[in-house]
Write an enzyme that holds these catalytic residues in place. Structure first.
Site, mmCIF file in Angstrom:
data_model
loop_
_atom_site.group_PDB
_atom_site.id
_atom_site.type_symbol
_atom_site.label_atom_id
_atom_site.label_comp_id
_atom_site.label_asym_id
_atom_site.label_seq_id
_atom_site.Cartn_x
_atom_site.Cartn_y
_atom_site.Cartn_z
ATOM 1 N N ASP A 44 38.034 42.560 44.380
ATOM 2 C CA ASP A 44 37.476 43.872 44.043
ATOM 3 C C ASP A 44 36.969 43.883 42.609
ATOM 4 O O ASP A 44 37.755 43.760 41.666
ATOM 5 C CB ASP A 44 38.553 44.952 44.204
ATOM 6 C CG ASP A 44 37.968 46.329 43.934
ATOM 7 O OD1 ASP A 44 37.162 46.783 44.759
ATOM 8 O OD2 ASP A 44 38.282 46.929 42.886
ATOM 9 N N TYR B 70 33.672 47.188 35.102
ATOM 10 C CA TYR B 70 34.674 46.280 34.547
ATOM 11 C C TYR B 70 34.051 45.264 33.572
ATOM 12 O O TYR B 70 34.770 44.557 32.872
ATOM 13 C CB TYR B 70 35.424 45.541 35.665
ATOM 14 C CG TYR B 70 36.035 46.450 36.716
ATOM 15 C CD1 TYR B 70 36.229 47.803 36.472
ATOM 16 C CD2 TYR B 70 36.407 45.968 37.973
ATOM 17 C CE1 TYR B 70 36.759 48.652 37.437
ATOM 18 C CE2 TYR B 70 36.952 46.805 38.939
ATOM 19 C CZ TYR B 70 37.114 48.143 38.675
ATOM 20 O OH TYR B 70 37.642 48.967 39.631
ATOM 21 N N SER C 279 34.083 55.513 46.567
ATOM 22 C CA SER C 279 35.405 55.382 45.951
ATOM 23 C C SER C 279 35.751 56.703 45.278
ATOM 24 O O SER C 279 34.876 57.337 44.682
ATOM 25 C CB SER C 279 35.383 54.254 44.917
ATOM 26 O OG SER C 279 36.615 54.186 44.254
ATOM 27 N N ASN C 280 37.003 57.091 45.385
ATOM 28 C CA ASN C 280 37.484 58.350 44.814
ATOM 29 C C ASN C 280 36.795 59.562 45.428
ATOM 30 O O ASN C 280 36.716 60.615 44.784
ATOM 31 C CB ASN C 280 37.288 58.367 43.287
ATOM 32 C CG ASN C 280 38.079 57.285 42.594
ATOM 33 O OD1 ASN C 280 39.302 57.259 42.680
ATOM 34 N ND2 ASN C 280 37.389 56.352 41.938
ATOM 35 N N LYS D 158 50.649 34.740 44.732
ATOM 36 C CA LYS D 158 51.330 34.132 45.888
ATOM 37 C C LYS D 158 52.264 35.149 46.534
ATOM 38 O O LYS D 158 52.288 35.292 47.756
ATOM 39 C CB LYS D 158 52.165 32.921 45.430
ATOM 40 C CG LYS D 158 51.355 31.684 45.171
ATOM 41 C CD LYS D 158 52.281 30.511 44.828
ATOM 42 C CE LYS D 158 51.593 29.584 43.850
ATOM 43 N NZ LYS D 158 52.438 28.750 43.042
ATOM 44 N N ASN E 85 52.102 38.390 46.404
ATOM 45 C CA ASN E 85 51.347 39.470 47.047
ATOM 46 C C ASN E 85 50.697 39.006 48.353
ATOM 47 O O ASN E 85 50.651 39.745 49.339
ATOM 48 C CB ASN E 85 50.280 40.030 46.087
ATOM 49 C CG ASN E 85 50.906 40.641 44.836
ATOM 50 O OD1 ASN E 85 52.110 40.864 44.778
ATOM 51 N ND2 ASN E 85 50.085 40.906 43.831
HETATM 52 N N1 LIG Z 1 37.993 52.555 42.409
HETATM 53 C C1 LIG Z 1 38.636 52.918 41.320
HETATM 54 O O1 LIG Z 1 38.363 53.961 40.718
HETATM 55 C C2 LIG Z 1 39.738 52.044 40.793
HETATM 56 C C3 LIG Z 1 40.597 52.522 39.791
HETATM 57 C C4 LIG Z 1 41.615 51.681 39.351
HETATM 58 C C5 LIG Z 1 41.777 50.421 39.900
HETATM 59 N N2 LIG Z 1 40.902 49.973 40.870
HETATM 60 C C6 LIG Z 1 41.030 48.626 41.486
HETATM 61 O O2 LIG Z 1 42.349 48.493 41.988
HETATM 62 C C7 LIG Z 1 42.947 47.321 41.438
HETATM 63 C C8 LIG Z 1 44.440 47.519 41.347
HETATM 64 O O3 LIG Z 1 44.779 48.606 40.502
HETATM 65 P P1 LIG Z 1 45.622 48.391 39.173
HETATM 66 O O4 LIG Z 1 45.445 46.977 38.747
HETATM 67 O O5 LIG Z 1 45.275 49.459 38.210
HETATM 68 O O6 LIG Z 1 47.115 48.711 39.622
HETATM 69 P P2 LIG Z 1 48.188 47.946 40.501
HETATM 70 O O7 LIG Z 1 47.591 46.899 41.340
HETATM 71 O O8 LIG Z 1 48.995 49.000 41.170
HETATM 72 O O9 LIG Z 1 49.120 47.315 39.375
HETATM 73 C C9 LIG Z 1 48.696 46.248 38.587
HETATM 74 C C10 LIG Z 1 49.870 45.819 37.721
HETATM 75 O O10 LIG Z 1 50.895 45.289 38.563
HETATM 76 C C11 LIG Z 1 51.270 43.981 38.105
HETATM 77 N N3 LIG Z 1 51.547 43.180 39.305
HETATM 78 C C12 LIG Z 1 50.690 42.749 40.262
HETATM 79 N N4 LIG Z 1 51.348 42.056 41.213
HETATM 80 C C13 LIG Z 1 52.647 42.056 40.839
HETATM 81 C C14 LIG Z 1 53.814 41.499 41.396
HETATM 82 N N5 LIG Z 1 53.800 40.805 42.543
HETATM 83 N N6 LIG Z 1 55.001 41.684 40.736
HETATM 84 C C15 LIG Z 1 55.054 42.368 39.586
HETATM 85 N N7 LIG Z 1 53.969 42.932 39.004
HETATM 86 C C16 LIG Z 1 52.782 42.768 39.625
HETATM 87 C C17 LIG Z 1 50.102 43.455 37.309
HETATM 88 O O11 LIG Z 1 50.547 42.643 36.244
HETATM 89 P P3 LIG Z 1 50.305 41.048 36.222
HETATM 90 O O12 LIG Z 1 48.865 40.819 35.851
HETATM 91 O O13 LIG Z 1 51.274 40.588 35.210
HETATM 92 O O14 LIG Z 1 50.616 40.528 37.586
HETATM 93 C C18 LIG Z 1 49.466 44.741 36.761
HETATM 94 O O15 LIG Z 1 50.025 45.084 35.513
HETATM 95 C C19 LIG Z 1 42.234 47.145 40.091
HETATM 96 O O16 LIG Z 1 42.403 45.852 39.564
HETATM 97 C C20 LIG Z 1 40.810 47.494 40.487
HETATM 98 O O17 LIG Z 1 40.173 46.402 41.118
HETATM 99 C C21 LIG Z 1 39.898 50.769 41.332
#
Ligand SMILES: NC(=O)c1ccc[n+]([C@@H]2O[C@H](COP(=O)([O-])OP(=O)(O)OC[C@H]3O[C@@H](n4cnc5c(N)ncnc54)[C@H](OP(=O)(O)O)[C@@H]3O)[C@@H](O)[C@H]2O)c1
Length: 376
Positions: A125, A130, A235-236, A339, A341
């Protein structure tokens, strides 16, 4: 001798005002000021020097990918969602490319993309906002060179509302394709229903946001017919925004709505998911782990189930969203987390466990309710 008050008034405050003015000036030079803002503020707020200013390739967090690492098998029992219109299959388990420090260092984005694809993941994604599409594309192309097939990869990108409008959409999609170095993008989304007071080329022509969304959709539909993108989505978007596009004729079907979705989102989000599913649209859960800020709540509320099942809290959350019929895109630059996830296809939550997680719901911090007049 100057008093503390005068030092504050005549030295410190003007210096802060000057620094802020320079920062705003620096941001406003950019094609996408908000994107640039995130590339600086997210690393800085995590105590990391922003690579955008201090140079890429210096940050820690994603190890180098060994030169001899070849593609590993895809996860067993992998699950997919079928996109309406094209019939394309979207792997239900992906990786997200924003909102953590490692997503803003191009070298680490390249490594994250390559690690993820070589570990068997196939759904990435990204977004115009970004500002890392070149690095994502470099990772994809290196994975292809090592044997991953392009047709197995499912890549999403998004256009930010400050660029809504017919001509502008054509330019953004072309620029994303150029940055990625790819011939097509699998799914292209309207990132938000609106950018509030920030304008767009379309709004500068005196058109309302609803008209601008429709012109953007028209352009995406044409790009889909030409094969530059394979599917179009949003999205959103709240239900009312989706219905606006559904009322258009001779355009692409709304194939996907990407929204914040975890056990902690409010009831309103659940209603949006139900609407999309009834209308045969796929739903992608962003921040499926609750994002960086919800982590402590998540750990507290799911600790008991995690011990009982012998699975991590992250795995339980991802599996819950997958069993709720959504795709997930957890953001990580850590190959061990990738891995972990990717292994959630192996877990199965019982009806009672799904119900226990469903009952955790409360208003999430940072959840944006798009169903307000502000986004009309
Ligand atoms: N459409 C939109 O408006 C919108 C808005 C926000 C986000 N997004 C998309 O959604 C994706 C995910 O959202 P997000 O990154 O904000 O939140 P998230 O996936 O809920 O959380 C990400 C956090 O979780 C940690 N993490 C990931 N896998 C883990 C695991 N197995 N164990 C422990 N910690 C873990 C990551 O750290 P590490 O790097 O240390 O693993 C990171 O700090 C984004 O990257 C983006 O592509 C879209």
């Amino acid at each position: 001798m100057m008093s503390i008050k005068s030092i504050l008034l005549w030295r410190i405050l003007p210096s802060i005002a000057l620094a802020l003015a320079c920062f705003v000036g620096y941001l406003s030079q950019h094609e996408l000021p908000l994107g640039l803002f995130f590339t600086i503020i997210i690393p800085a707020s995590n105590g990391v020097l922003p690579p955008q200013i201090f140079g890429h390739g210096k940050m820690k967090g994603t190890p180098e990918v060994p030169d001899d690492l070849s593609p590993q098998p895809r996860p067993e029992n992998e699950m997919f969602l079928t996109l309406p219109g094209s019939g394309d299959l979207m792997p239900q388990n992906g990786v997200g490319m924003c909102c953590r420090p490692t997503a803003y260092d191009d070298e680490l984005v390249y490594r994250s993309t390559l690690w993820y694809l070589l570990l068997g993941g196939r759904h990435i994604d990204g977004a115009q906002l970004y500002l890392n599409s070149k690095a994502v594309g470099r990772g994809i192309r290196e994975a292809m060179r090592r044997g991953v097939k392009r047709e197995e990869i499912f890549l999403t990108s998004k256009i930010f509302p400050t660029h809504y409008g017919y001509e502008s959409t054509m330019k953004v999609v072309k620029s994303e394709l150029d940055d990625l170095g790819l011939e097509y993008i699998d799914l292209f989304l309207l990132h938000f229903p609106s950018s509030g007071p920030l304008g767009s080329p379309c709004s500068k022509e005196g058109k309302g946001i609803s008209q601008c969304r429709k012109e953007t959709w028209q352009a995406l539909s044409e790009l889909r017919n030409k094969g530059n993108i394979r599917n179009a989505g949003v999205s959103n978007f709240a239900v009312k925004h989706i219905q606006e596009l559904e009322a258009m004729t001779d355009v692409a079907p709304v194939a996907n709505n990407q929204i914040s979705f975890s056990p902690f989102v409010p009831e309103k989000a659940m209603e949006t998911v139900e609407y999309c599913h009834q209308r045969n649209m796929t739903v992608t859960a962003y921040m499926p782990l609750g994002g960086q800020h919800q982590r402590s709540l998540v750990m507290r509320d799911l600790a008991g189930l995690s011990t009982k099942l012998g699975k991590s809290v992250s795995q339980i959350m991802l599996r819950w969203a997958i069993q709720s019929g959504c795709a997930v895109i957890p953001g990580t630059g850590n190959p061990n987390h990738m891995k972990e996830n990717l292994s959630v296809y192996e877990i199965e939550l019982s009806d009672a466990e799904m119900k226990q997680i469903n009952e955790l719901k409360y208003n999430a911090k940072g959840y944006m309710n798009m169903d307000t007049n502000m986004f009309d």
